[in-house]
Design an enzyme around this catalytic site. Structure first.
Site, mmCIF file in Angstrom:
data_model
loop_
_atom_site.group_PDB
_atom_site.id
_atom_site.type_symbol
_atom_site.label_atom_id
_atom_site.label_comp_id
_atom_site.label_asym_id
_atom_site.label_seq_id
_atom_site.Cartn_x
_atom_site.Cartn_y
_atom_site.Cartn_z
ATOM 1 N N ASP A 8 0.880 -1.172 0.000
ATOM 2 C CA ASP A 8 0.000 0.000 0.000
ATOM 3 C C ASP A 8 0.915 1.219 0.000
ATOM 4 O O ASP A 8 1.391 1.648 1.044
ATOM 5 C CB ASP A 8 -0.896 -0.003 1.237
ATOM 6 C CG ASP A 8 -1.756 1.247 1.328
ATOM 7 O OD1 ASP A 8 -2.278 1.686 0.292
ATOM 8 O OD2 ASP A 8 -1.889 1.794 2.442
ATOM 9 N N GLU A 67 -1.432 -1.466 -4.729
ATOM 10 C CA GLU A 67 -2.653 -0.698 -4.962
ATOM 11 C C GLU A 67 -2.397 0.346 -6.044
ATOM 12 O O GLU A 67 -1.350 0.999 -6.060
ATOM 13 C CB GLU A 67 -3.110 -0.007 -3.675
ATOM 14 C CG GLU A 67 -4.416 0.729 -3.820
ATOM 15 C CD GLU A 67 -4.934 1.299 -2.519
ATOM 16 O OE1 GLU A 67 -5.682 2.293 -2.597
ATOM 17 O OE2 GLU A 67 -4.609 0.771 -1.447
ATOM 18 N N ASP A 139 -2.235 1.089 7.684
ATOM 19 C CA ASP A 139 -1.479 0.955 6.437
ATOM 20 C C ASP A 139 -0.941 -0.463 6.265
ATOM 21 O O ASP A 139 -0.883 -0.976 5.145
ATOM 22 C CB ASP A 139 -0.340 1.975 6.389
ATOM 23 C CG ASP A 139 -0.869 3.401 6.340
ATOM 24 O OD1 ASP A 139 -1.497 3.760 5.328
ATOM 25 O OD2 ASP A 139 -0.680 4.143 7.321
#
Length: 172
Positions: A8, A67, A139
């Site tokens: 991420d 992502e 996160d």
């Protein structure tokens, strides 16, 4: 068996998660956050590269997923996020890993069941799916969610390929 690194990316915090898959099940290996220290953009990008390279060397993933960048109202933030994402992809590629990309909506759909889930819902489902004793930081949970999404996607593709093969066999 596969080991999947989920990433991420962020310009201040980059979350990551590593899971091991065997058949239809997956197991937690590690997760965390690369918290970027103050400094120039190039120094912060180097921290992302170095941090992910350390994780890759330690866990030897066979696959990586990240992502995709979403469009933000702030062009400067989107540009920095894109640069962080690019460095993360290069870190994986420099260790001979192909990198799959998923939208935030796809990731949330795969983990929570709907694409509009919030961070707390993602954290809850990641904790539940991986049977973790504690909830990971947001996160890090997002990094794990990326890895889970990739695992589910790859399993669906394999299952679909098998179904298509069986179908073709019946038509002959």
């Amino acid at each position: 068996m596969s080991i999947i690194l989920g990433i991420d990316p962020g310009s201040r915090i980059t979350g990551f998660g590593v899971i091991e898959t065997q058949g239809k099940s997956f197991q937690y290996l590690t997760s965390g956050c690369i918290r970027l220290k103050e400094g120039s953009l190039s120094e912060r990008l180097q921290q992302i590269y170095d941090g992910l390279s350390t994780v890759i060397r330690q866990y030897n993933p066979t696959e990586a997923a990240i992502e995709q960048v979403f469009m933000s109202k702030n062009a400067d933030s989107a540009l920095k996020l894109g640069q962080a994402r690019g460095v993360a992809i290069v870190a994986a590629a420099s260790h001979a890993l192909d990198v799959a990309e998923y939208s935030a909506r796809q990731i949330k759909q795969a983990v929570v069941g709907h694409g509009a889930a919030d961070k707390s819902q993602v954290q809850h489902m990641v904790t539940s799916l991986l049977k973790l004793s504690a909830t990971p930081q947001a996160d890090a949970a997002d990094g794990l969610a990326v890895a889970i999404c990739h695992c589910n996607t790859m399993q669906s593709m394999v299952a679909q390929a098998g179904a298509n093969k069986r179908r073709r066999g019946r038509l002959r």
